[in-house]
Design a protein around this motif. Sequence first.
Motif, short mmCIF file in Angstrom:
data_model
loop_
_atom_site.label_atom_id
_atom_site.label_comp_id
_atom_site.label_asym_id
_atom_site.label_seq_id
_atom_site.Cartn_x
_atom_site.Cartn_y
_atom_site.Cartn_z
N CYS A 1 0.86 -1.17 0.00
CA CYS A 1 0.00 0.00 0.00
C CYS A 1 0.90 1.23 0.00
O CYS A 1 2.06 1.16 0.40
N SER B 1 -2.29 -5.18 -4.99
CA SER B 1 -2.46 -3.74 -5.19
C SER B 1 -2.18 -3.29 -6.61
O SER B 1 -2.45 -2.17 -6.96
N GLY C 1 0.84 -4.64 2.28
CA GLY C 1 -0.60 -4.57 2.05
C GLY C 1 -1.22 -5.94 2.22
O GLY C 1 -0.52 -6.95 2.33
N ARG C 2 -2.52 -5.98 2.25
CA ARG C 2 -3.21 -7.26 2.45
C ARG C 2 -3.71 -7.86 1.15
O ARG C 2 -3.85 -9.06 1.05
#
Length: 66
Positions: free
Chosen positions: A24, A41, A37-38
């Motif tokens: 992110c 992206s 990030g999860r």
Amino acid sequence: MYDPAALTLALDETFLSLDPTPMCAAVVDGQIRFGPGRATSGLRLAGSIDADAFHVELLSVIERPA
């Protein structure tokens, strides 16, 4: 451009090893900060650069601009 990675991308991605990476990006105090990030992206992390090949390409561009 003074950033070698940005210059490389302006020429081509040929010289970089890019891997999709869950990351992110956020603006903190006027600077972009990247972090884990999860979800996917769309950002790709440059893990390595073929410096010798890039150097040869860069010199050829300087010697014979389009």
